[in-house]
Design an enzyme around this catalytic site. Structure first.
Site, mmCIF file in Angstrom:
data_model
loop_
_atom_site.group_PDB
_atom_site.id
_atom_site.type_symbol
_atom_site.label_atom_id
_atom_site.label_comp_id
_atom_site.label_asym_id
_atom_site.label_seq_id
_atom_site.Cartn_x
_atom_site.Cartn_y
_atom_site.Cartn_z
ATOM 1 N N GLY A 1 0.848 -1.205 0.000
ATOM 2 C CA GLY A 1 0.000 0.000 0.000
ATOM 3 C C GLY A 1 0.874 1.242 0.000
ATOM 4 N N GLN B 1 -1.748 7.594 1.053
ATOM 5 C CA GLN B 1 -1.433 8.823 1.796
ATOM 6 C C GLN B 1 -0.309 8.577 2.804
ATOM 7 O OE1 GLN B 1 -4.359 10.240 4.591
ATOM 8 N NE2 GLN B 1 -3.522 12.304 4.616
ATOM 9 N N ASP C 1 2.227 -1.972 -4.320
ATOM 10 C CA ASP C 1 0.861 -1.438 -4.317
ATOM 11 C C ASP C 1 0.151 -2.061 -5.516
ATOM 12 O OD1 ASP C 1 -0.399 1.375 -2.912
ATOM 13 O OD2 ASP C 1 -1.409 0.662 -4.718
ATOM 14 N N ILE C 2 -1.169 -1.969 -5.509
ATOM 15 C CA ILE C 2 -1.932 -2.487 -6.650
ATOM 16 C C ILE C 2 -1.806 -1.552 -7.856
ATOM 17 C CG2 ILE C 2 -4.158 -1.385 -6.136
ATOM 18 C CD1 ILE C 2 -5.428 -4.201 -6.706
ATOM 19 N N ASP D 1 -1.184 -7.148 -5.938
ATOM 20 C CA ASP D 1 -2.529 -7.155 -5.352
ATOM 21 C C ASP D 1 -2.416 -8.030 -4.115
ATOM 22 O OD1 ASP D 1 -5.080 -7.574 -4.524
ATOM 23 O OD2 ASP D 1 -5.876 -8.125 -6.490
ATOM 24 N N TYR E 1 -15.404 -0.787 8.141
ATOM 25 C CA TYR E 1 -13.976 -0.477 8.299
ATOM 26 C C TYR E 1 -13.566 -0.635 9.763
ATOM 27 C CZ TYR E 1 -9.860 2.649 8.549
ATOM 28 O OH TYR E 1 -8.623 3.199 8.767
ATOM 29 N N LYS F 1 -11.006 -3.292 11.542
ATOM 30 C CA LYS F 1 -9.837 -2.877 12.336
ATOM 31 C C LYS F 1 -9.886 -3.505 13.737
ATOM 32 C CE LYS F 1 -7.599 -0.240 9.410
ATOM 33 N NZ LYS F 1 -6.308 -0.680 8.855
HETATM 34 P P1 NAD Z 1 -4.876 5.133 1.172
HETATM 35 O O1 NAD Z 1 -6.238 4.741 0.710
HETATM 36 O O2 NAD Z 1 -4.370 6.493 0.876
HETATM 37 O O3 NAD Z 1 -3.802 4.090 0.639
HETATM 38 C C1 NAD Z 1 -4.040 2.717 0.565
HETATM 39 C C2 NAD Z 1 -3.171 2.146 -0.530
HETATM 40 O O4 NAD Z 1 -3.463 0.751 -0.640
HETATM 41 C C3 NAD Z 1 -3.473 2.764 -1.912
HETATM 42 O O5 NAD Z 1 -2.290 3.222 -2.527
HETATM 43 C C4 NAD Z 1 -4.097 1.618 -2.702
HETATM 44 O O6 NAD Z 1 -3.763 1.639 -4.090
HETATM 45 C C5 NAD Z 1 -3.483 0.409 -2.012
HETATM 46 N N1 NAD Z 1 -4.288 -0.790 -2.218
HETATM 47 C C6 NAD Z 1 -5.642 -0.885 -2.257
HETATM 48 N N2 NAD Z 1 -6.001 -2.148 -2.522
HETATM 49 C C7 NAD Z 1 -4.863 -2.866 -2.667
HETATM 50 C C8 NAD Z 1 -4.585 -4.223 -2.956
HETATM 51 N N3 NAD Z 1 -5.569 -5.103 -3.181
HETATM 52 N N4 NAD Z 1 -3.295 -4.614 -3.023
HETATM 53 C C9 NAD Z 1 -2.285 -3.725 -2.811
HETATM 54 N N5 NAD Z 1 -2.488 -2.424 -2.546
HETATM 55 C C10 NAD Z 1 -3.767 -2.003 -2.467
HETATM 56 O O7 NAD Z 1 -4.843 4.854 2.755
HETATM 57 P P2 NAD Z 1 -3.920 5.532 3.846
HETATM 58 O O8 NAD Z 1 -4.623 6.721 4.351
HETATM 59 O O9 NAD Z 1 -2.534 5.633 3.354
HETATM 60 O O10 NAD Z 1 -4.021 4.425 4.999
HETATM 61 C C11 NAD Z 1 -3.072 3.403 5.139
HETATM 62 C C12 NAD Z 1 -3.457 2.561 6.335
HETATM 63 O O11 NAD Z 1 -3.561 3.384 7.501
HETATM 64 C C13 NAD Z 1 -4.801 1.866 6.195
HETATM 65 O O12 NAD Z 1 -4.742 0.582 6.776
HETATM 66 C C14 NAD Z 1 -5.737 2.740 6.989
HETATM 67 O O13 NAD Z 1 -6.804 1.999 7.505
HETATM 68 C C15 NAD Z 1 -4.838 3.242 8.095
HETATM 69 N N6 NAD Z 1 -5.314 4.507 8.658
HETATM 70 C C16 NAD Z 1 -5.270 5.656 7.939
HETATM 71 C C17 NAD Z 1 -5.737 6.846 8.490
HETATM 72 C C18 NAD Z 1 -5.693 8.158 7.734
HETATM 73 O O14 NAD Z 1 -6.160 9.180 8.236
HETATM 74 N N7 NAD Z 1 -5.123 8.202 6.546
HETATM 75 C C19 NAD Z 1 -6.262 6.847 9.794
HETATM 76 C C20 NAD Z 1 -6.331 5.644 10.486
HETATM 77 C C21 NAD Z 1 -5.820 4.486 9.925
#
Ligand code: NAD
Length: 318
Positions: free
Chosen positions: A10, A14, A36-37, A54, A144, A148
């Site tokens: 991933g 972000q 990443d996917i 994936d 979600y 978690k």
């Molecule tokens: P995001 O959605 O920005 O990034 C997720 C990434 O995962 C994306 O680049 C997407 O392409 C990739 N992805 C999706 N499906 C996939 C697959 N099948 N195989 C491989 N890659 C895949 O999310 P984020 O904000 O970067 O969050 C990352 C983690 O942190 C997550 O587990 C999220 O639950 C957790 N989190 C984030 C926040 C926040 O505010 N951003 C808060 C709490 C927890």
């Protein structure tokens, strides 16, 4: 000393972009494999080495871990809260199946450490709203949050049963200027800055007085590295650590932005995300993280707003 080989799953998200960059600074560019996917076509040069994966393809994940002799995994791929409510079954499958594959394969291939993020979304309407404790009522209301909460117990199970050193943080809403947010309920707190630097009015999808726990990305990345660096015997919470930095409402954030962008205007049009936000805490008790591995945030609201606007303006000019 064994050289680490770290897999980030991933990595284009972000958090993934910034965490991958921070890990590469610490361990070396070649020692951190981004995955990443997303297709390789649109990636900047600094994302390499990169592998398109994936994560729901357990066989592909296994080959990668085995062939690259992975020693640490940061598993970030997930479907976030707001997107998950539009596609609950898909969110559950991605969030749960991928975690179980990562845990299972980490045991099989002796991966030394795993990081997997949880979220404040594990809390629900009956959780304490203010200074929500490390241990208390959870009862998540989104798919979600359910994924978690269940994931936290799977992490603890693999630690207790197999000794897998898996560590986790309940991130609050994260604010950053590099990547776009990925479909969460706190996304407004990133989008609002883009509108402010572009001199556009902003329509906020939460009510003005909705207080949520938030954190600047720089603090979140440092917390992640500090938790992963902590001696094993200091990591006493094996579900996921509460982590706090800031708590503010859209109105308080707007007031802080207006100090630097005086003409900035916000209107409020709450949508389905208001209900999700209403079920979450307003502030978090992170004393366990502070005591166990010395967590302390650096950015307050004023410092974060200043830094966000400065960096976004710089990006806009280049
Ligand atoms: P995001 O959605 O920005 O990034 C997720 C990434 O995962 C994306 O680049 C997407 O392409 C990739 N992805 C999706 N499906 C996939 C697959 N099948 N195989 C491989 N890659 C895949 O999310 P984020 O904000 O970067 O969050 C990352 C983690 O942190 C997550 O587990 C999220 O639950 C957790 N989190 C984030 C926040 C926040 O505010 N951003 C808060 C709490 C927890």
């Amino acid at each position: 000393m064994v050289q680490e080989k770290i897999l980030v799953i991933g990595a284009c998200g972000q958090i993934g972009r910034e965490l991958t960059a921070a890990l590469r600074l610490k361990f070396g560019q070649q020692q951190v494999l981004a995955s990443d996917i997303q297709a390789q076509g649109n990636l900047s040069a600094d994302m390499y080495p990169y592998f398109r994966l994936d994560v729901t393809d357990a066989a592909a994940l296994e080959t990668l871990i085995a062939e690259e002799k992975i020693t640490q995994i940061y598993h970030l791929a997930a479907m976030l809260s707001a997107s998950g409510e539009k596609n609950p079954k898909k969110a559950w499958d991605l969030n749960m199946d991928s975690l179980l594959s990562v845990l299972e394969l980490s045991v099989k291939y002796n991966v030394k450490k795993v990081f997997w993020p949880s979220s404040i979304a594990i809390f629900g309407p009956d959780s304490e709203k203010i200074s929500t404790p490390q241990q208390g009522v959870t009862e998540p209301t989104t798919v979600y949050g359910i994924s978690k909460a269940a994931g936290e117990y799977w992490c603890k199970y693999y630690f207790d049963k197999f000794g897998l050193d898996v560590r986790s943080i309940r991130y609050p809403g994260l604010i950053s200027y590099t990547g776009a947010p990925g479909g969460g309920t706190t996304d407004y707190a990133v989008d609002i800055f883009h509108h402010a630097v572009e001199d556009k009015p902003f329509t906020c999808f939460l009510k003005e007085d909705t207080v949520l726990p938030m954190m600047y990305m720089e603090d979140a990345i440092r917390a992640t590295l500090e938790l992963m660096d902590a001696p094993k015997d200091k990591v006493l919470v094996r579900t996921a650590y509460n982590l706090a930095a800031l708590s503010f409402s859209p109105q308080a954030l707007t007031e802080e932005i207006v100090k630097l962008v005086p003409d900035f205007k916000v209107v409020y049009a709450p949508d389905f995300r208001q209900q999700i936000a209403d079920s979450w805490p307003g502030s978090i008790d992170d004393s366990a993280a502070r005591t166990d591995w010395g967590w302390e945030p650096a950015f307050n609201l004023e410092a974060m707003v200043k830094d966000m606007l400065l960096n976004l303006k710089e990006l806009q000019e280049n």
